[in-house]
Design a protein around this motif. Structure first.
Motif, PDB file in Angstrom:
ATOM      1  N   UNK A   1       9.704  -3.313 -12.225  1.00  8.79           N
ATOM      2  CA  UNK A   1      10.173  -3.291 -10.842  1.00  8.79           C
ATOM      3  C   UNK A   1       9.190  -2.595  -9.909  1.00  8.79           C
ATOM      4  N   UNK A   2       9.207  -3.024  -8.666  1.00 13.35           N
ATOM      5  CA  UNK A   2       8.502  -2.272  -7.631  1.00 13.35           C
ATOM      6  C   UNK A   2       9.395  -1.170  -7.070  1.00 13.35           C
TER       7      UNK A   2
ATOM      8  N   UNK B   1       0.833  -1.196   0.000  1.00 11.92           N
ATOM      9  CA  UNK B   1       0.000   0.000   0.000  1.00 11.92           C
ATOM     10  C   UNK B   1       0.873   1.254   0.000  1.00 11.92           C
ATOM     11  N   UNK B   2       0.337   2.318  -0.567  1.00 14.22           N
ATOM     12  CA  UNK B   2       1.046   3.596  -0.616  1.00 14.22           C
ATOM     13  C   UNK B   2       1.489   4.014   0.788  1.00 14.22           C
ATOM     14  N   UNK B   3       2.754   4.380   0.925  1.00 11.29           N
ATOM     15  CA  UNK B   3       3.286   4.852   2.195  1.00 11.29           C
ATOM     16  C   UNK B   3       3.838   3.766   3.097  1.00 11.29           C
TER      17      UNK B   3
ATOM     18  N   UNK C   1       6.707   2.841  -0.091  1.00 12.13           N
ATOM     19  CA  UNK C   1       6.059   2.684  -1.385  1.00 12.13           C
ATOM     20  C   UNK C   1       5.611   4.046  -1.920  1.00 12.13           C
ATOM     21  N   UNK C   2       5.958   4.337  -3.179  1.00  8.89           N
ATOM     22  CA  UNK C   2       5.486   5.543  -3.841  1.00  8.89           C
ATOM     23  C   UNK C   2       6.301   6.793  -3.606  1.00  8.89           C
ATOM     24  N   UNK C   3       7.438   6.694  -2.922  1.00  9.38           N
ATOM     25  CA  UNK C   3       8.248   7.886  -2.681  1.00  9.38           C
ATOM     26  C   UNK C   3       9.512   7.876  -3.532  1.00  9.38           C
TER      27      UNK C   3
END
Length: 300
Positions: free
Chosen positions: A213-214, A41-43, A71-73
């Motif tokens: 990629x993640x 999940x985001x963050x 995640x997402x940064x």
């Protein structure tokens, strides 16, 4: 008037014209990562470096380094020359095994995993010195990355079985989308060695993204760029993040790092000396001392 042999420094307008000449990225092209493996999940934390030490004989290259990536940064990893930035990258991507400590990605320990296994888990990287396949086309270079998640083997390829043909078509479509995103569609059939330097940098990022990629790790992507090209690189990194990728950025250009990252980790002599937002890091006395070579008590 200077004669023909006199070098002339380009003006900013000339640099901008030069930067705009080769390519323009197309951020509206959908290159969102394919859903491979577990999602985060985001963050939430996607990668954790926990108390990692790396020794080469009597030399301590990393000294109990700990940090995490959400995640997402866009996380910046910075420090003076020899601080241990690329060494840390190499531990995360399986080039080196830490002497002690752990690196966990999506909760899974990365110790003892081979580099191709780490790529399959969802970590991709570029290199400070470009490592393209010089005698392959731009499209073929990206197809190499797209092949990372193909499941068909040599036998299937030899007999052109339906599953292999399907994966091949999907990989080619994915590669062309990435080239379009990078503004390199028109150069798909050009040999990588014939591309301008900036296009080679973008092509290496496209190849890394082709592995879905993640976490995308960029090692000094602005090396050799002029100021206008660096500004366009910042735009590219933000556009990649906006497509759903998490980015770890090693870079010595402080203006670029401060302008594009959400958080920054600072290394010096293999140990972490600071962590925080760009504003917090900019005012940190230890960081000022590391970069300016002054005593911490005099740097505030």
């Amino acid at each position: 008037m200077p004669d023909e042999t006199t070098p002339v420094d380009p003006t900013l307008d000339e640099e901008l014209a030069l930067a705009n000449e080769p390519t323009e990225i197309n951020p509206d092209v959908d290159i969102a990562p394919e859903e491979v493996g577990p999602t985060v999940a985001e963050g939430e934390r996607i990668l954790e470096v926990d108390n990692v030490t790396l020794r080469f004989g009597g030399v301590v290259a990393l000294n109990e380094v700990s940090f995490h990536i959400n995640q997402g940064e866009i996380l910046g990893l910075i420090g003076p020359n020899g601080a241990g930035k690329t060494t840390c990258f190499n531990v995360m991507t399986g080039v080196y095994q830490p002497t002690s400590g752990d690196v966990r990605f999506l909760g899974e320990p990365l110790g003892q995993r081979k580099r191709f296994q780490i790529t399959k888990l969802g970590i991709a990287r570029t290199f400070q010195n470009i490592r393209l396949f010089a005698n392959m086309t731009a499209l073929e270079n990206v197809l190499v990355g797209a092949d990372a998640h193909h499941s068909t083997g040599v036998g299937s390829a030899m007999f052109r079985l339906p599953k292999h043909r399907r994966e091949e078509a999907e990989g080619r479509a994915r590669a062309m989308e990435l080239l379009e995103f990078m503004g390199l569609t028109a150069k798909a059939d050009e040999l990588a060695r014939n591309l301008p330097y900036g296009d080679q940098r973008r092509l290496e990022i496209a190849r890394a993204l082709a592995t879905s990629p993640k976490l995308l790790c960029l090692d000094e992507p602005a090396a050799g760029f002029n100021p206008a090209e660096k500004a366009k690189l910042m735009e590219l990194i933000r556009a990649v993040r906006d497509q759903g990728y998490t980015v770890l950025l090693i870079e010595h250009d402080m203006r670029l790092v401060m302008g594009v990252t959400d958080r920054i980790v600072v290394l010096e002599f293999g140990r972490k000396i600071a962590e925080g937002t760009p504003a917090e890091v900019r005012e940190n006395p230890a960081v000022i001392a590391a970069y300016l070579g002054v005593e911490e008590e005099d740097a505030s």
